[in-house]
Design a protein around this motif. Sequence first.
Motif, PDB file in Angstrom:
ATOM      1  N   MET A   1      10.778   2.343  12.912  1.00 16.96           N
ATOM      2  CA  MET A   1      10.848   0.897  12.745  1.00 16.96           C
ATOM      3  C   MET A   1      11.699   0.514  11.524  1.00 16.96           C
ATOM      4  O   MET A   1      12.455  -0.425  11.561  1.00 16.96           O
ATOM      5  CB  MET A   1       9.452   0.339  12.544  1.00 16.96           C
ATOM      6  CG  MET A   1       8.693   0.243  13.838  1.00 16.96           C
ATOM      7  SD  MET A   1       7.048  -0.325  13.501  1.00 16.96           S
ATOM      8  CE  MET A   1       6.896  -1.613  14.678  1.00 16.96           C
ATOM      9  N   HIS A  93       4.951  -1.216   4.280  1.00 19.64           N
ATOM     10  CA  HIS A  93       4.571  -2.345   5.142  1.00 19.64           C
ATOM     11  C   HIS A  93       5.536  -2.411   6.327  1.00 19.64           C
ATOM     12  O   HIS A  93       6.738  -2.551   6.139  1.00 19.64           O
ATOM     13  CB  HIS A  93       4.621  -3.663   4.352  1.00 19.64           C
ATOM     14  CG  HIS A  93       3.647  -3.713   3.221  1.00 19.64           C
ATOM     15  ND1 HIS A  93       2.292  -3.781   3.416  1.00 19.64           N
ATOM     16  CD2 HIS A  93       3.819  -3.677   1.874  1.00 19.64           C
ATOM     17  CE1 HIS A  93       1.677  -3.811   2.236  1.00 19.64           C
ATOM     18  NE2 HIS A  93       2.585  -3.734   1.291  1.00 19.64           N
ATOM     19  N   MET A  94       4.964  -2.286   7.518  1.00 20.09           N
ATOM     20  CA  MET A  94       5.816  -2.194   8.707  1.00 20.09           C
ATOM     21  C   MET A  94       6.120  -3.565   9.306  1.00 20.09           C
ATOM     22  O   MET A  94       5.248  -4.431   9.348  1.00 20.09           O
ATOM     23  CB  MET A  94       5.118  -1.351   9.785  1.00 20.09           C
ATOM     24  CG  MET A  94       4.700   0.028   9.301  1.00 20.09           C
ATOM     25  SD  MET A  94       6.105   1.073   8.941  1.00 20.09           S
ATOM     26  CE  MET A  94       6.344   1.843  10.526  1.00 20.09           C
ATOM     27  N   GLY A  95       7.348  -3.722   9.760  1.00 21.45           N
ATOM     28  CA  GLY A  95       7.743  -4.957  10.420  1.00 21.45           C
ATOM     29  C   GLY A  95       8.437  -4.647  11.738  1.00 21.45           C
ATOM     30  O   GLY A  95       8.731  -3.492  12.034  1.00 21.45           O
ATOM     31  N   VAL A  96       8.661  -5.688  12.525  1.00 21.53           N
ATOM     32  CA  VAL A  96       9.378  -5.516  13.796  1.00 21.53           C
ATOM     33  C   VAL A  96      10.858  -5.737  13.505  1.00 21.53           C
ATOM     34  O   VAL A  96      11.244  -6.814  13.066  1.00 21.53           O
ATOM     35  CB  VAL A  96       8.864  -6.518  14.854  1.00 21.53           C
ATOM     36  CG1 VAL A  96       9.653  -6.394  16.150  1.00 21.53           C
ATOM     37  CG2 VAL A  96       7.388  -6.285  15.116  1.00 21.53           C
ATOM     38  N   PRO A 187       5.077   8.409   6.918  1.00 25.81           N
ATOM     39  CA  PRO A 187       4.070   8.160   7.960  1.00 25.81           C
ATOM     40  C   PRO A 187       2.632   8.251   7.443  1.00 25.81           C
ATOM     41  O   PRO A 187       1.742   7.582   7.943  1.00 25.81           O
ATOM     42  CB  PRO A 187       4.333   9.260   8.979  1.00 25.81           C
ATOM     43  CG  PRO A 187       5.726   9.669   8.762  1.00 25.81           C
ATOM     44  CD  PRO A 187       6.009   9.459   7.317  1.00 25.81           C
ATOM     45  N   THR A 190       1.236   4.744   6.212  1.00 25.67           N
ATOM     46  CA  THR A 190       1.235   3.533   7.025  1.00 25.67           C
ATOM     47  C   THR A 190      -0.175   3.116   7.416  1.00 25.67           C
ATOM     48  O   THR A 190      -0.403   1.972   7.771  1.00 25.67           O
ATOM     49  CB  THR A 190       2.046   3.731   8.320  1.00 25.67           C
ATOM     50  OG1 THR A 190       1.472   4.821   9.028  1.00 25.67           O
ATOM     51  CG2 THR A 190       3.495   3.992   8.030  1.00 25.67           C
ATOM     52  N   GLY A 191      -1.118   4.049   7.350  1.00 22.04           N
ATOM     53  CA  GLY A 191      -2.509   3.716   7.636  1.00 22.04           C
ATOM     54  C   GLY A 191      -2.836   3.484   9.103  1.00 22.04           C
ATOM     55  O   GLY A 191      -3.921   3.036   9.427  1.00 22.04           O
ATOM     56  N   ILE A 192      -1.886   3.783  10.024  1.00 25.53           N
ATOM     57  CA  ILE A 192      -2.165   3.531  11.451  1.00 25.53           C
ATOM     58  C   ILE A 192      -2.721   4.796  12.085  1.00 25.53           C
ATOM     59  O   ILE A 192      -2.030   5.776  12.143  1.00 25.53           O
ATOM     60  CB  ILE A 192      -0.895   3.106  12.212  1.00 25.53           C
ATOM     61  CG1 ILE A 192      -0.265   1.906  11.531  1.00 25.53           C
ATOM     62  CG2 ILE A 192      -1.218   2.751  13.643  1.00 25.53           C
ATOM     63  CD1 ILE A 192       1.134   1.613  12.004  1.00 25.53           C
TER      64      ILE A 192
ATOM     65  N   VAL B  19       4.500  -7.268   8.828  1.00 26.69           N
ATOM     66  CA  VAL B  19       3.420  -8.010   9.488  1.00 26.69           C
ATOM     67  C   VAL B  19       2.416  -8.586   8.477  1.00 26.69           C
ATOM     68  O   VAL B  19       2.013  -9.746   8.588  1.00 26.69           O
ATOM     69  CB  VAL B  19       2.677  -7.085  10.485  1.00 26.69           C
ATOM     70  CG1 VAL B  19       1.591  -7.871  11.216  1.00 26.69           C
ATOM     71  CG2 VAL B  19       3.643  -6.505  11.478  1.00 26.69           C
ATOM     72  N   VAL B 111      -0.294   7.948  13.468  1.00 31.34           N
ATOM     73  CA  VAL B 111       1.095   8.080  13.031  1.00 31.34           C
ATOM     74  C   VAL B 111       1.252   9.288  12.102  1.00 31.34           C
ATOM     75  O   VAL B 111       2.192  10.076  12.235  1.00 31.34           O
ATOM     76  CB  VAL B 111       1.569   6.785  12.340  1.00 31.34           C
ATOM     77  CG1 VAL B 111       2.965   6.934  11.797  1.00 31.34           C
ATOM     78  CG2 VAL B 111       1.521   5.627  13.323  1.00 31.34           C
ATOM     79  N   VAL B 278      -2.967  -1.459   5.025  1.00 32.57           N
ATOM     80  CA  VAL B 278      -3.971  -1.923   5.995  1.00 32.57           C
ATOM     81  C   VAL B 278      -4.708  -3.160   5.474  1.00 32.57           C
ATOM     82  O   VAL B 278      -4.929  -4.119   6.218  1.00 32.57           O
ATOM     83  CB  VAL B 278      -4.966  -0.783   6.324  1.00 32.57           C
ATOM     84  CG1 VAL B 278      -6.082  -1.284   7.231  1.00 32.57           C
ATOM     85  CG2 VAL B 278      -4.251   0.380   6.985  1.00 32.57           C
ATOM     86  N   PRO B 329       4.837  -4.401  20.631  1.00 28.55           N
ATOM     87  CA  PRO B 329       5.542  -4.756  19.390  1.00 28.55           C
ATOM     88  C   PRO B 329       4.659  -4.727  18.152  1.00 28.55           C
ATOM     89  O   PRO B 329       5.151  -4.561  17.044  1.00 28.55           O
ATOM     90  CB  PRO B 329       6.014  -6.189  19.654  1.00 28.55           C
ATOM     91  CG  PRO B 329       5.017  -6.760  20.609  1.00 28.55           C
ATOM     92  CD  PRO B 329       4.514  -5.604  21.423  1.00 28.55           C
ATOM     93  N   ASP B 331       1.594  -3.440  15.609  1.00 37.54           N
ATOM     94  CA  ASP B 331       0.858  -2.235  15.247  1.00 37.54           C
ATOM     95  C   ASP B 331      -0.640  -2.451  15.438  1.00 37.54           C
ATOM     96  O   ASP B 331      -1.120  -3.578  15.541  1.00 37.54           O
ATOM     97  CB  ASP B 331       1.171  -1.845  13.803  1.00 37.54           C
ATOM     98  CG  ASP B 331       2.553  -1.207  13.692  1.00 37.54           C
ATOM     99  OD1 ASP B 331       2.959  -0.539  14.650  1.00 37.54           O
ATOM    100  OD2 ASP B 331       3.220  -1.399  12.669  1.00 37.54           O
ATOM    101  N   PRO B 333      -3.533  -2.167  13.475  1.00 34.94           N
ATOM    102  CA  PRO B 333      -4.437  -2.986  12.651  1.00 34.94           C
ATOM    103  C   PRO B 333      -4.307  -4.493  12.884  1.00 34.94           C
ATOM    104  O   PRO B 333      -5.315  -5.158  13.155  1.00 34.94           O
ATOM    105  CB  PRO B 333      -4.081  -2.583  11.215  1.00 34.94           C
ATOM    106  CG  PRO B 333      -3.497  -1.215  11.349  1.00 34.94           C
ATOM    107  CD  PRO B 333      -2.773  -1.226  12.648  1.00 34.94           C
ATOM    108  N   ILE B 374       9.416   0.140  22.503  1.00 31.73           N
ATOM    109  CA  ILE B 374       9.020   0.151  21.089  1.00 31.73           C
ATOM    110  C   ILE B 374       7.780   1.031  20.975  1.00 31.73           C
ATOM    111  O   ILE B 374       6.931   1.018  21.846  1.00 31.73           O
ATOM    112  CB  ILE B 374       8.659  -1.279  20.593  1.00 31.73           C
ATOM    113  CG1 ILE B 374       9.730  -2.274  21.008  1.00 31.73           C
ATOM    114  CG2 ILE B 374       8.486  -1.308  19.092  1.00 31.73           C
ATOM    115  CD1 ILE B 374       9.302  -3.718  20.907  1.00 31.73           C
ATOM    116  N   THR B 376       5.654   3.440  17.622  1.00 33.79           N
ATOM    117  CA  THR B 376       5.832   4.194  16.378  1.00 33.79           C
ATOM    118  C   THR B 376       5.793   5.697  16.605  1.00 33.79           C
ATOM    119  O   THR B 376       6.668   6.424  16.124  1.00 33.79           O
ATOM    120  CB  THR B 376       4.743   3.779  15.371  1.00 33.79           C
ATOM    121  OG1 THR B 376       4.634   2.365  15.395  1.00 33.79           O
ATOM    122  CG2 THR B 376       5.083   4.220  13.969  1.00 33.79           C
TER     123      THR B 376
END
Lengths: 192, 419
Positions: A1, A93-96, A187, A190-192, B19, B111, B278, B329, B331, B333, B374, B376
Amino acid sequence: MTRVAPLPHHEQDLATGGGALAVANVIDRTVGFACRAVILLTGIALLAILTANVVARYVLESGGFRFAQELPERLFPWFIMAGVALAVQKGGHMGVESVLSRLSRNGARIMLLVGFAIIIASYAVLAWEALGVADIVSIEKSPVLGLSSSYSYYALALGCAAVILTTFALALRVALIGPEALPTPDPEETGI
Amino acid sequence: MSIILVIVFTALMLLAIPVGHALVIAAGATLAWQGELPLMIVAQQMYQQTQSFPMLALPFFMMAGSLMLGGKLGHELLSFATKSMQRWRGGPLSTTVVASVVFGGVSGSAVANASALGSVLIPWQKRQGYPAGLCAANNATSAVIDILIPPSIPLILYSLVSGVSIADLFTAGILPGILMAGGFILTCSWIARRRGIHSEDPSVGRMELLKLAVLSAPALLMPILILLGLRFGIATPTEISVLAVVYALGLSALFYRDLTWQRFHHSLIESGIATGVVMLVIMGSAIVGWILTFDQVPTRFAEWVTATISNPLLVILAMNILLLIVGMPLDLPPAILLLGPIFVPLAATIGLDPVQLGLIMVLNLGIGLYTPPIGTTLFISSSIARSTLAETTRELWPFFGVAMLVLLAISYIPALTIY
């Protein structure tokens, strides 16, 4: 991203971008050092308090420490806001970026700078509002330790200031070097 | 107010503003536009999220995972997964699936899992003759098993918005996680058989496998210990997360003898940054949620859906489709935190258990992490495998099919998540 290149070294900066990039480096080093110190101090304190409380619950007749809930609640905002600011610096911080990736280099640079300006202005307002609330709630004290609720709002306000500074440093880099100056996110962060 | 919120948020997202920032700024701009509500609400809502004691579990589960996987234990776990699958057809591919299950019991991030496992396993799988696109597709999809196996960060986030116990959610995630892993292993075996790919590595003896199992046992035990601790009320979820860090530190210092200040420092800073990422989304979603509730959007949405679609089974199908679209699109959280408050009242009106809804949401949005164009884990895996997105996407469909079957099963068979 998010893309792309490592941050340039100090010497390279001076050669290509001059004083502005040196300013960005100083901001990053200062904010980075302060945020790391806050994360380490509050993280270790939280770890120690919560571990001690579990042990105390099974050892002490009182069933744990009375401050074990309110002290972590006062420390956690500092830990979070330091993480928020450090994540800005590291591109966490992830964005589109679907529109960004379709733009030319100059178009992407302008779009990023507009975004940075919006972030800086918004966080300045937020920091101001947080200070306002901190003033109002200064009379609210926690029942055991008597800590004021203002401390948590100060964390929010200082965190916003750190985000503003770090975003400003990023904006300087993008303006002088281009979109490739954006940091590459790790990675693990990112906390995902 | 909500329409302005959606427009500003979409505009900020298109500007590539992250985001978390976009949520905070859009909510602030909406309040400023409305004019009658004070902007202080933004600061107050953000502050309130930082006072959530259960959220303290986030950094410590992340730190425990980082400590355990960053040292020798991570290496032993990977060896165990690799050697135990080597003897089977498609074993090298299935290793990723098994490793995702065992790593999932320690970490809680898909991820991070895709990156950590992919960088080690994909080059090895390619040397065994598996196409790069297939390795990437397998890695991208398997990594998502991680968020179903306890401890799971997305399930903790869902508990925040739904009020469901973390212990119930963690328990509910086990069976879907195992089903998904079983389905993926069969898929790997089927692909290897169909393409005639054989492993060149010699299979290992039972004694060596047993030795590796013993060395990996401390990590394999961790999800069991977490569930036992929560189920028997030994400690709260936050305290369990702290004890997980102490357990990881103890193992690293005494059993594996690889604990250094640098590793501790790195793990704490890493978890601090991930928590910042987060928590900013949580704080932003809280303000957005406040505005949506002020406008009575969740209640109106639930009323509209139940009036439009009378059959609860069709409502669940509609929720699944919406989640799959949103998950592409957005994520995990923000999607959980934004849609959770809207879907929980809707689920209540159609009699869907909130625990089951939690698993449906997390699995749907997890699939979004590898749904083209899209995604990740899709991007990370393709980048590690050096395959194009088209190559990875071509190989993705069998895994995607299995994931959809598991999703349908947990959506319509409550016994898979409520026991």
